[in-house]
Design a protein around this motif. Structure first.
Motif, short mmCIF file in Angstrom:
data_model
loop_
_atom_site.label_atom_id
_atom_site.label_comp_id
_atom_site.label_asym_id
_atom_site.label_seq_id
_atom_site.Cartn_x
_atom_site.Cartn_y
_atom_site.Cartn_z
N SER A 1 1.48 3.90 -11.41
CA SER A 1 0.85 4.97 -10.62
C SER A 1 1.33 4.99 -9.17
N THR A 2 1.43 6.20 -8.63
CA THR A 2 1.80 6.35 -7.23
C THR A 2 0.98 7.43 -6.53
N VAL B 1 -6.98 3.44 -1.86
CA VAL B 1 -5.69 3.04 -1.31
C VAL B 1 -4.79 2.68 -2.47
N ASN B 2 -3.67 3.37 -2.58
CA ASN B 2 -2.74 3.10 -3.68
C ASN B 2 -2.00 1.79 -3.47
N PHE C 1 -10.85 -2.48 -8.13
CA PHE C 1 -9.45 -2.09 -8.23
C PHE C 1 -9.29 -1.36 -9.55
N ILE C 2 -8.71 -0.16 -9.48
CA ILE C 2 -8.42 0.60 -10.69
C ILE C 2 -6.98 0.28 -11.07
N LYS C 3 -6.82 -0.48 -12.15
CA LYS C 3 -5.49 -0.90 -12.62
C LYS C 3 -4.86 0.24 -13.41
N SER D 1 0.82 -1.21 0.00
CA SER D 1 0.00 0.00 0.00
C SER D 1 0.85 1.26 0.00
N GLY D 2 0.28 2.29 -0.60
CA GLY D 2 0.90 3.61 -0.63
C GLY D 2 -0.01 4.61 0.03
N LYS D 3 -0.26 5.69 -0.65
CA LYS D 3 -1.08 6.77 -0.10
C LYS D 3 -2.55 6.37 -0.01
N ILE D 4 -3.26 7.03 0.91
CA ILE D 4 -4.68 6.79 1.13
C ILE D 4 -5.44 8.08 0.90
N TYR D 5 -6.58 7.99 0.19
CA TYR D 5 -7.40 9.15 -0.12
C TYR D 5 -8.84 8.86 0.25
N VAL D 6 -9.51 9.89 0.76
CA VAL D 6 -10.92 9.77 1.10
C VAL D 6 -11.67 10.86 0.35
N LYS D 7 -12.72 10.47 -0.36
CA LYS D 7 -13.58 11.42 -1.06
C LYS D 7 -15.01 10.99 -0.82
N ASP D 8 -15.77 11.81 -0.09
CA ASP D 8 -17.15 11.49 0.27
C ASP D 8 -17.18 10.13 0.95
N ASN D 9 -17.91 9.17 0.39
CA ASN D 9 -17.99 7.84 0.98
C ASN D 9 -17.05 6.83 0.31
#
Length: 172
Positions: A105-106, A76-77, A99-101, A64-72
């Protein structure tokens, strides 16, 4: 005064001796051990890179890398692989959605329903529809970022024509 006349030629001789006039000077370091990465680059052709973005079934998180939260939504990268998408309506129990392939990406930025993702050297804009679980790439800016460095700080050499470094693997 006589000391200066003797000292100056000695200093000049020592300075000149440190230069290499005879062609068989040795460097103080070994290039073979200090200038190459212990990682091998992973390449994708430009065409494959542009067609590699896909929305697939959820995967297990391994790096895992960075974590992002948008609304609900929780993103997780998976470093240099893509992004895990979770329904975060209940933060105590996030649910895997997809999963978005995105090879290479980072990082990710989100504004409204638009995802801005670095994909190796490119910046892509993609629209994600949570309700229908659909992803569509709307724009690509080629070579917006520098080439990916190896984990030990080296650039790839002898990159095949029309290829992009998307990851690095430890040499065997």
């Amino acid at each position: 005064m006589r000391t200066i006349n003797v000292l100056m030629p000695c200093i000049a001789f020592l300075l000149l001796e440190s230069c290499c006039f005879y062609g068989d000077c040795e460097d103080d370091f070994d290039d073979d051990n200090t200038s190459f990465s212990i990682y091998d680059p992973v390449y994708l052709s430009r065409t494959d890179l542009e067609q590699s973005i896909d929305l697939v079934e959820p995967l297990q998180i391994t790096n895992s890398g960075k974590i992002y939260v948008k609304d609900n939504l929780l993103f997780v990268n998976e470093t240099r692989k893509g992004f895990h998408v979770f329904d975060n309506s209940n933060p105590e129990n996030p649910i895997k959605i997809a999963f978005i392939k995105v090879p290479g990406s980072t990082d990710l930025a989100i504004r409204e329903s638009m995802l801005y993702i670095n994909q190796a050297t490119d910046l892509i804009a993609a629209r994600y529809n949570f309700n229908q679980n659909q992803l569509s790439v709307t724009k690509r800016v080629e070579n917006a970022f520098p080439e990916l460095l190896s984990p030990d700080g080296f650039y790839a050499y002898d990159v095949p024509a029309n290829s992009i470094v998307v990851d690095w693997e430890l040499k065997n």
